[in-house]
Write a protein that holds these residues in place. Sequence first.
Motif, PDB file in Angstrom:
ATOM      1  N   GLY A 224       0.801  -1.209   0.000  1.00 20.72           N
ATOM      2  CA  GLY A 224       0.000   0.000   0.000  1.00 20.72           C
ATOM      3  C   GLY A 224       0.839   1.266   0.000  1.00 20.72           C
ATOM      4  O   GLY A 224       2.068   1.239   0.000  1.00 20.72           O
ATOM      5  N   ARG A 225       0.144   2.361   0.010  1.00 17.07           N
ATOM      6  CA  ARG A 225       0.815   3.657  -0.036  1.00 17.07           C
ATOM      7  C   ARG A 225       1.541   3.926   1.279  1.00 17.07           C
ATOM      8  O   ARG A 225       1.206   3.415   2.321  1.00 17.07           O
ATOM      9  CB  ARG A 225      -0.196   4.760  -0.308  1.00 17.07           C
ATOM     10  CG  ARG A 225      -0.861   4.648  -1.668  1.00 17.07           C
ATOM     11  CD  ARG A 225      -1.854   5.772  -1.872  1.00 17.07           C
ATOM     12  NE  ARG A 225      -2.502   5.680  -3.170  1.00 17.07           N
ATOM     13  CZ  ARG A 225      -3.422   6.533  -3.607  1.00 17.07           C
ATOM     14  NH1 ARG A 225      -3.800   7.544  -2.824  1.00 17.07           N
ATOM     15  NH2 ARG A 225      -3.965   6.389  -4.793  1.00 17.07           N
ATOM     16  N   GLY A 226       2.514   4.776   1.198  1.00 17.44           N
ATOM     17  CA  GLY A 226       3.303   5.125   2.376  1.00 17.44           C
ATOM     18  C   GLY A 226       4.569   5.822   1.926  1.00 17.44           C
ATOM     19  O   GLY A 226       4.863   5.943   0.727  1.00 17.44           O
ATOM     20  N   TRP A 227       5.338   6.271   2.903  1.00 13.12           N
ATOM     21  CA  TRP A 227       6.550   7.009   2.571  1.00 13.12           C
ATOM     22  C   TRP A 227       7.679   6.112   2.096  1.00 13.12           C
ATOM     23  O   TRP A 227       8.531   6.537   1.307  1.00 13.12           O
ATOM     24  CB  TRP A 227       7.000   7.822   3.780  1.00 13.12           C
ATOM     25  CG  TRP A 227       6.293   9.136   3.862  1.00 13.12           C
ATOM     26  CD1 TRP A 227       5.287   9.470   4.717  1.00 13.12           C
ATOM     27  CD2 TRP A 227       6.515  10.279   3.032  1.00 13.12           C
ATOM     28  NE1 TRP A 227       4.864  10.762   4.474  1.00 13.12           N
ATOM     29  CE2 TRP A 227       5.613  11.279   3.452  1.00 13.12           C
ATOM     30  CE3 TRP A 227       7.395  10.553   1.988  1.00 13.12           C
ATOM     31  CZ2 TRP A 227       5.564  12.537   2.849  1.00 13.12           C
ATOM     32  CZ3 TRP A 227       7.348  11.798   1.391  1.00 13.12           C
ATOM     33  CH2 TRP A 227       6.447  12.775   1.821  1.00 13.12           C
ATOM     34  N   ALA A 228       7.748   4.889   2.577  1.00  6.88           N
ATOM     35  CA  ALA A 228       8.873   4.012   2.229  1.00  6.88           C
ATOM     36  C   ALA A 228       9.010   3.785   0.721  1.00  6.88           C
ATOM     37  O   ALA A 228      10.104   3.965   0.169  1.00  6.88           O
ATOM     38  CB  ALA A 228       8.767   2.687   2.970  1.00  6.88           C
ATOM     39  N   PRO A 229       7.934   3.389   0.005  1.00  7.52           N
ATOM     40  CA  PRO A 229       8.084   3.225  -1.451  1.00  7.52           C
ATOM     41  C   PRO A 229       8.492   4.513  -2.156  1.00  7.52           C
ATOM     42  O   PRO A 229       9.279   4.483  -3.107  1.00  7.52           O
ATOM     43  CB  PRO A 229       6.694   2.763  -1.901  1.00  7.52           C
ATOM     44  CG  PRO A 229       6.082   2.157  -0.684  1.00  7.52           C
ATOM     45  CD  PRO A 229       6.592   2.987   0.454  1.00  7.52           C
ATOM     46  N   ARG A 230       7.982   5.638  -1.694  1.00 10.94           N
ATOM     47  CA  ARG A 230       8.330   6.916  -2.323  1.00 10.94           C
ATOM     48  C   ARG A 230       9.808   7.234  -2.115  1.00 10.94           C
ATOM     49  O   ARG A 230      10.503   7.672  -3.047  1.00 10.94           O
ATOM     50  CB  ARG A 230       7.476   8.039  -1.730  1.00 10.94           C
ATOM     51  CG  ARG A 230       5.977   7.879  -1.961  1.00 10.94           C
ATOM     52  CD  ARG A 230       5.217   8.920  -1.173  1.00 10.94           C
ATOM     53  NE  ARG A 230       3.775   8.701  -1.248  1.00 10.94           N
ATOM     54  CZ  ARG A 230       2.893   9.373  -0.516  1.00 10.94           C
ATOM     55  NH1 ARG A 230       3.308  10.322   0.311  1.00 10.94           N
ATOM     56  NH2 ARG A 230       1.604   9.116  -0.625  1.00 10.94           N
ATOM     57  N   LEU A 231      10.277   7.036  -0.887  1.00 11.14           N
ATOM     58  CA  LEU A 231      11.680   7.324  -0.595  1.00 11.14           C
ATOM     59  C   LEU A 231      12.614   6.417  -1.380  1.00 11.14           C
ATOM     60  O   LEU A 231      13.649   6.864  -1.898  1.00 11.14           O
ATOM     61  CB  LEU A 231      11.922   7.163   0.908  1.00 11.14           C
ATOM     62  CG  LEU A 231      11.256   8.215   1.802  1.00 11.14           C
ATOM     63  CD1 LEU A 231      11.298   7.771   3.260  1.00 11.14           C
ATOM     64  CD2 LEU A 231      11.929   9.573   1.640  1.00 11.14           C
ATOM     65  N   LEU A 232      12.254   5.148  -1.497  1.00  9.52           N
ATOM     66  CA  LEU A 232      13.085   4.217  -2.258  1.00  9.52           C
ATOM     67  C   LEU A 232      13.036   4.530  -3.752  1.00  9.52           C
ATOM     68  O   LEU A 232      14.028   4.336  -4.465  1.00  9.52           O
ATOM     69  CB  LEU A 232      12.641   2.775  -1.991  1.00  9.52           C
ATOM     70  CG  LEU A 232      12.979   2.259  -0.594  1.00  9.52           C
ATOM     71  CD1 LEU A 232      12.290   0.917  -0.328  1.00  9.52           C
ATOM     72  CD2 LEU A 232      14.489   2.106  -0.420  1.00  9.52           C
TER      73      LEU A 232
END
Length: 232
Positions: free
Chosen positions: A104-112
């Motif tokens: 799901g959405r979240g900061w971790a995928p965006r940061l990676l």
Amino acid sequence: MTTARAATPRPGSARPGTATARAARTCGRETGITRSLLGYGVIAGPVYVGVSLAEALTRDGFDLTRHAWSLLANGDLGWVHIAVFVLTGAMTVAFAVGLRRAHGRGWAPRLLAVYGLSLLAAGVFRADPAGGFPRGVPAGQASWHGVAHLVSGGVGFACLVAACFVLARRFARSGRAAWAWSSRAIGVLFAAGFLAVASGAGAVWANLAFTGAVVLGWAWISALAVHAYRNA
């Protein structure tokens, strides 16, 4: 005379063509795509570390104790390391997309994803020669692409460190203490390695600390990708 009775489907089974069967096929296809994307995260680190180490040991004039791997983008064979940057950057972005699909959405995928994009940028904006590499090429004034390389690297490294701590908090909430502590440790060690090379003025210890931090960062990404793949 006996009459043939229609076969009664067992509970949980789905006939071909029914909505349940179509949903099962769609779910299987979506899971397959997600796992394929996560798989890129598994192999990105070994590709980057393996090829970079092979270059470092075979390129004339390169010294593992004094030179950062990004300098390998210079010289006649610099295209090899540029290709490694672009390839592993694209793999990391694909992994980030898979992580978002899986959890799901979240900061971790965006940061990676930003970290992956920073690798792509590092390939586009070549680092300036330094420390006598390539051999015979003196270090001069910082070029625009050299500055862009440093900026993209700084942004990417900061995002990777942040992703470690974001995921550490998520692992802690789900009761995965080992994953939480290891993610925090990797985040601290990577940040320390980056600060060391940024302030070490070319010292051997600083360069080795940064190289070790890069290897640890990639190892964490690969382990995270394996974990996400198994739980997709």
